[in-house]
Design an enzyme around this catalytic site. Structure first.
Site, short mmCIF file in Angstrom:
data_model
loop_
_atom_site.label_atom_id
_atom_site.label_comp_id
_atom_site.label_asym_id
_atom_site.label_seq_id
_atom_site.Cartn_x
_atom_site.Cartn_y
_atom_site.Cartn_z
CB SER A 79 -35.34 22.33 -41.00
OG SER A 79 -34.29 21.16 -40.91
CD GLU A 124 -35.52 12.40 -33.79
OE1 GLU A 124 -35.88 12.52 -32.55
OE2 GLU A 124 -35.48 13.28 -34.57
CG ASN A 151 -39.35 16.97 -29.99
OD1 ASN A 151 -39.25 16.50 -29.03
ND2 ASN A 151 -39.55 16.06 -31.10
CD1 TRP A 152 -37.73 21.85 -25.93
CD2 TRP A 152 -37.09 21.59 -23.85
NE1 TRP A 152 -37.94 23.20 -25.39
CE2 TRP A 152 -37.51 22.95 -23.85
CE3 TRP A 152 -36.82 21.11 -22.52
CZ2 TRP A 152 -37.82 23.84 -23.01
CZ3 TRP A 152 -36.63 22.14 -21.43
CH2 TRP A 152 -37.36 23.49 -21.57
CE LYS A 153 -36.21 16.11 -32.57
NZ LYS A 153 -35.58 15.97 -34.02
N GLY A 169 -38.07 21.32 -33.57
CA GLY A 169 -36.89 20.56 -32.53
C GLY A 169 -35.79 21.38 -32.21
N GLY A 170 -34.90 21.53 -33.03
CA GLY A 170 -33.52 22.13 -32.87
C GLY A 170 -33.49 23.45 -32.43
N GLY A 221 -33.84 17.98 -38.72
CA GLY A 221 -32.55 18.00 -37.98
C GLY A 221 -31.44 18.17 -39.37
CG HIS A 226 -40.54 12.24 -33.40
ND1 HIS A 226 -39.30 11.93 -34.04
CD2 HIS A 226 -40.56 13.55 -33.35
CE1 HIS A 226 -38.64 13.09 -34.53
NE2 HIS A 226 -39.24 14.06 -33.93
CD GLU A 253 -41.96 16.28 -36.90
OE1 GLU A 253 -41.64 17.69 -36.40
OE2 GLU A 253 -41.69 15.27 -36.29
P1 PGA Z 1 -36.20 19.84 -36.19
O1 PGA Z 1 -36.92 18.51 -35.53
O2 PGA Z 1 -36.76 21.19 -35.97
O3 PGA Z 1 -34.59 19.83 -35.17
O4 PGA Z 1 -35.82 19.35 -37.48
C1 PGA Z 1 -38.12 18.53 -35.65
C2 PGA Z 1 -38.93 17.22 -34.97
O5 PGA Z 1 -38.24 16.27 -35.17
O6 PGA Z 1 -39.97 17.34 -34.24
#
Ligand code: PGA
Length: 256
Positions: free
Chosen positions: A215, A99, A9-11, A236-237, A175, A97, A169
């Site tokens: 994470s 967010e 997930n590149w956001k 994500g990250g 994050g 998600h 999640e």
């Molecule tokens: P993260 O994000 O790996 O940066 O914690 C995961 C996600 O939000 O899908």
């Protein structure tokens, strides 16, 4: 055997130059993935066609969007529909998600509708659920996640559910660098599978892919993927660093 997935997930990250470089580094590496193992890259909308072209010939690699709208088409300035995504060959879409729930006010009712849209247009939804920190501190995470499943997912038929991927999640892990322990992840994944079993029966519960996100990185991927009910990850990250994500893909291929 149920599908095992490493999803990126590149956001809202990467310029075109950065996105191209990152995608090329992944695309030009060979991995030894089995029949049931997949990699799904979810870039911002504007890079979907580029990624799709780059990965088209690469077995086991797929492209996903990070969101879609609740309607197929219409006067909704700035929105992107599931039918548009399907029309450019996108196969997956992340729905719900945390967010999007938090910053864009997406309610469980909207997410139920987005799931319907995605399924109607042949996309495979990656439905996200997970509790905030205060809920975990009160040890009320199971009830919280069950409510999320009930409100957005359980209206689907068993045939529809068979095309859904669930991503657990926990919000406190996203994050933050603080991942759920393998024990915490396994407990929640087993609970989600139990809830699916109660609603749909044993076989659908055994067949559904449940990813862990929060994470997840190269250093903890192997231990998380070793959990019997963890079928891969939504990253994500760590998916923004080619070397790191390649190691996560390798951890998936070695684990299952
Ligand atoms: P993260 O994000 O790996 O940066 O914690 C995961 C996600 O939000 O899908």
């Amino acid at each position: 055997m149920r599908k095992k997935i490493a999803a990126a997930n590149w956001k809202m990250h990467c310029t075109l130059t950065e996105a191209t470089a990152l995608a090329e580094r992944i695309a030009h590496t060979s991995f030894s993935l089995s029949e049931h193992q997949e990699v799904v890259i979810c870039p911002p909308f504007v890079y979907l066609m580029m990624l799709r072209q780059m990965l088209q010939q690469k077995p086991h690699f797929h492209v996903g969007a990070q969101n879609c709208f609740t309607e197929s088409s219409g006067a909704y300035t700035g929105e992107i529909s599931a039918s548009m995504l399907a029309s450019i060959g996108v196969e997956y879409v992340i729905i719900g998600h945390s967010e999007r729930r938090q910053y864009f006010g997406e309610t469980s009712g909207m997410l139920a509708r987005k799931l319907d849209m995605a399924l109607q247009h042949g996309l495979k939804p990656i439905f996200c659920c997970g509790e905030p920190l205060e809920v975990r501190q009160q040890e009320a995470q199971n009830a919280y996640v069950l409510t999320q499943l009930k409100e957005s997912l359980f209206h689907l038929s068993a045939e529809q559910l068979a095309r859904v991927i669930i991503a657990y999640e926990p919000i406190w892990a996203i994050g933050t660098g603080l991942n759920a322990t393998p024990h915490q992840a396994q407990q929640m994944h087993a609970f989600i599978r139990h809830c699916i079993s109660e609603q749909y029966g044993t076989q659908p519960a055994q067949d559904i892919t449940i990813l862990y996100g929060g994470s997840l990185k190269a250093s903890n991927a192997a231990e998380l993927f070793a959990c019997p009910d963890v079928d891969g990850g939504l990253v994500g990250g760590a998916s923004l660093k080619a070397e790191e994500f390649k190691q996560i893909i390798n951890a998936l291929s070695a684990a299952h």
